[in-house]
Design a protein around this motif. Structure first.
Motif, short mmCIF file in Angstrom:
data_model
loop_
_atom_site.label_atom_id
_atom_site.label_comp_id
_atom_site.label_asym_id
_atom_site.label_seq_id
_atom_site.Cartn_x
_atom_site.Cartn_y
_atom_site.Cartn_z
N ASP A 238 0.80 -1.19 -0.07
CA ASP A 238 -0.38 -0.23 0.35
C ASP A 238 0.66 1.07 -0.02
O ASP A 238 0.12 2.10 -0.84
CB ASP A 238 -0.57 -0.15 1.22
CG ASP A 238 -2.01 -0.87 1.11
OD1 ASP A 238 -1.58 -1.88 -0.14
OD2 ASP A 238 -2.50 -1.76 1.96
N LEU A 239 1.80 1.46 1.16
CA LEU A 239 3.00 2.75 0.81
C LEU A 239 3.40 2.83 -0.10
O LEU A 239 3.73 3.91 -0.92
CB LEU A 239 3.89 2.63 1.73
CG LEU A 239 4.23 3.91 2.15
CD1 LEU A 239 3.62 5.06 1.87
CD2 LEU A 239 5.01 3.74 3.78
N ALA A 240 3.96 1.30 -0.98
CA ALA A 240 4.86 1.49 -2.05
C ALA A 240 4.07 2.24 -3.07
O ALA A 240 4.89 3.03 -3.84
CB ALA A 240 5.78 0.01 -2.67
N ARG A 241 2.80 1.61 -3.55
CA ARG A 241 1.84 2.04 -4.64
C ARG A 241 1.84 3.65 -4.36
O ARG A 241 1.19 4.45 -5.66
CB ARG A 241 0.30 1.11 -4.57
CG ARG A 241 0.83 0.12 -4.94
CD ARG A 241 -0.49 -0.46 -4.72
NE ARG A 241 -0.87 -2.29 -5.42
CZ ARG A 241 -1.99 -2.75 -5.17
NH1 ARG A 241 -2.54 -2.57 -4.94
NH2 ARG A 241 -1.56 -4.08 -6.39
N GLN A 242 1.56 4.40 -2.87
CA GLN A 242 1.60 5.20 -2.57
C GLN A 242 2.45 6.11 -3.30
O GLN A 242 2.54 7.24 -4.06
CB GLN A 242 0.99 5.78 -1.17
CG GLN A 242 0.85 7.24 -0.79
CD GLN A 242 1.28 7.79 0.77
OE1 GLN A 242 0.14 6.15 1.20
NE2 GLN A 242 1.41 8.44 1.11
N ARG A 243 3.83 5.64 -2.81
CA ARG A 243 5.24 5.99 -2.88
C ARG A 243 5.64 6.32 -4.99
O ARG A 243 5.55 7.11 -5.22
CB ARG A 243 6.11 6.05 -2.49
CG ARG A 243 6.30 5.71 -1.33
CD ARG A 243 7.53 5.13 -0.21
NE ARG A 243 8.55 5.90 -0.40
CZ ARG A 243 9.87 5.95 -0.64
NH1 ARG A 243 9.64 4.38 -1.31
NH2 ARG A 243 10.32 6.07 -1.21
N VAL A 244 4.63 5.42 -5.54
CA VAL A 244 4.87 5.26 -7.44
C VAL A 244 4.08 5.68 -7.43
O VAL A 244 4.63 6.97 -8.67
CB VAL A 244 4.31 3.49 -7.44
CG1 VAL A 244 4.44 4.18 -9.09
CG2 VAL A 244 5.60 2.59 -6.59
#
Length: 422
Positions: A238-244
């Motif tokens: 979830d956080l990686a998708r947000q950062r992407v």
């Protein structure tokens, strides 16, 4: 010998949550005979080591050097006598021993790990070393549970001691000693080196196994690659998708909650950073075979892996350890020899290059540990109690000591997939 000076005595904490930490609160039952043998073995070991063990009754043992203060010798010996190294770690979590310089003391122990237990007792390892529970096997279901127990603790917790890249693996510094302000650049240097090894550039179809919090995927996409990244951690996904998304790279990066065994597609390159440690020995052939299958002929795999000596890996691979119980369920570090054997026997991947940089991991861990200590109040505010904080401090110090002693190392591998001959 006995001296008039005694070490300060701490009373073990009485507020440890028995539900969260049952084996820390409850001291194991140990017979007098077992405790006596443990006491004698440890005393003999201390007397040969360049450290100093100070006991609550004023006695000391050791050749001098880093200090270990044993506040509750009875509990200390009972735990180690019944639980081995798990008991050693739990005794620290319970406050039954401490060290003014924890890393220095653990470095001495790690550097002498092979000889701490007398050879006759080593042969009886099966009688005193706990066996790894089947529930920690890294089957597809087990792997998801094991990964979740560590990486789904809290994104906010990891953000407190990691740098802004949120990279949770060894950095690559230009020189020592490292400082906190240099850590983000050192993490990017590590990532860039892996991407260079894999020849990632515009149009590269890249598979990443083990997303972390997305920094490598973002950096690869910045080179023009099309990235598929796999993770088993919902929090990380979830956080990686947000950062992407915040980086404006949604069109080049797909982050999926997916086991490596379920991956499909064909890729020009595969990158995996310190994920093999969570695979488990019985699944190493499956893991490398998956990489082989997903890679085009002539493709490249850039792999970063923590390794341990082959003889120690063989001696301890079936043993249940403190790290497995509390930090990385199901984990096992491979040896360089094991990686070579598995890839040769089960894949067409061949080692083209291997570079070790263990001293850099020691510095990375030191920076994390110091940051974690500095922000202890913020860790507590997230709901992590004192026992957790002692556990995490011990984990970071224990790991740092492994690299400082040379017992552990970290490698960057380049594998190439053989092209079939016509």
């Amino acid at each position: 010998m006995r001296t008039a000076e005694s070490c300060p005595v701490e009373t073990p904490r009485q507020d440890t949550d028995p539900v969260s930490w049952p084996d820390v609160v409850t001291r194991p039952d140990a017979s007098r005979a077992r405790t006596a043998v443990t006491r004698a073995v440890l005393r003999r070991a201390f007397e040969r080591l360049p450290l100093q063990a100070r006991f609550a009754d004023g006695t000391r043992a050791g050749l001098g050097g880093p200090v270990i203060d044993i506040h509750d010798p009875a509990a200390f010996h009972a735990r180690i006598g019944t639980q081995g190294l798990i008991g050693f770690g739990e005794s620290y979590m319970a406050g039954e021993w401490d060290a003014p310089d924890l890393v220095a003391a653990l470095t001495v122990l790690a550097g002498n790990a092979a000889g701490l237990i007398p050879a006759p007792l080593q042969k009886l390892r099966g009688l005193w070393a706990l066996r790894r529970p089947d529930v920690q096997r890294n089957t597809p279901t087990g792997a998801r549970d094991n990964i979740s127990r560590h990486y789904d603790l809290s994104n906010e917790l990891f953000a407190l001691f990691l740098d802004d890249t949120l990279s949770y693996s060894a950095a690559l510094f230009r020189g020592f000693p490292a400082t906190w302000d240099l850590l983000p650049a050192a993490q990017h240097r590590k990532i860039d080196r892996l991407l260079d090894l894999a020849e990632v550039g515009p149009g590269t179809r890249l598979l990443e196994i083990g997303t972390g919090w997305g920094e490598l995927a973002i950096r690869a996409a910045g080179r023009g690659a099309h990235v598929t990244s796999l993770t088993l951690s919902r929090e990380q996904r979830d956080l990686a998708r947000q950062r992407v998304r915040e980086a404006g790279l949604d069109d080049r990066v797909a982050i999926e909650l997916c086991d490596y065994r379920e991956a499909v597609g064909t890729y020009d390159a595969v990158v995996s950073v310190e994920m093999i440690e969570a695979v488990g020995e019985e699944f190493w052939p499956t893991y490398f075979a998956a990489l082989d299958t997903l890679l085009v002929p002539g493709g490249r795999v850039a792999l970063q892996a923590i390794t341990m000596p082959h003889d120690r890996m063989r001696a301890s691979r079936d043993t249940f350890t403190w790290i497995q119980k509390y930090i990385f369920p199901g984990g096992l570090l491979p040896s360089v020899e094991a990686v070579e054997d598995v890839t040769h026997e089960h894949t067409t991947l061949r080692t083209t290059r291997r570079d070790a940089f263990g001293a850099h991991y020691a510095e990375t861990l030191r920076l994390w540990r110091e940051r974690f200590t500095e922000r202890a109040d913020e860790v507590a505010a997230l709901g992590f109690d004192e026992t957790f904080r002692r556990m995490w401090t011990f984990y970071l110090a224990y790991s740092e000591a492994g690299f400082r002693s040379g017992y552990l190392d970290v490698q960057q591998y380049l594998f190439t997939k053989e092209v079939p001959t016509p």
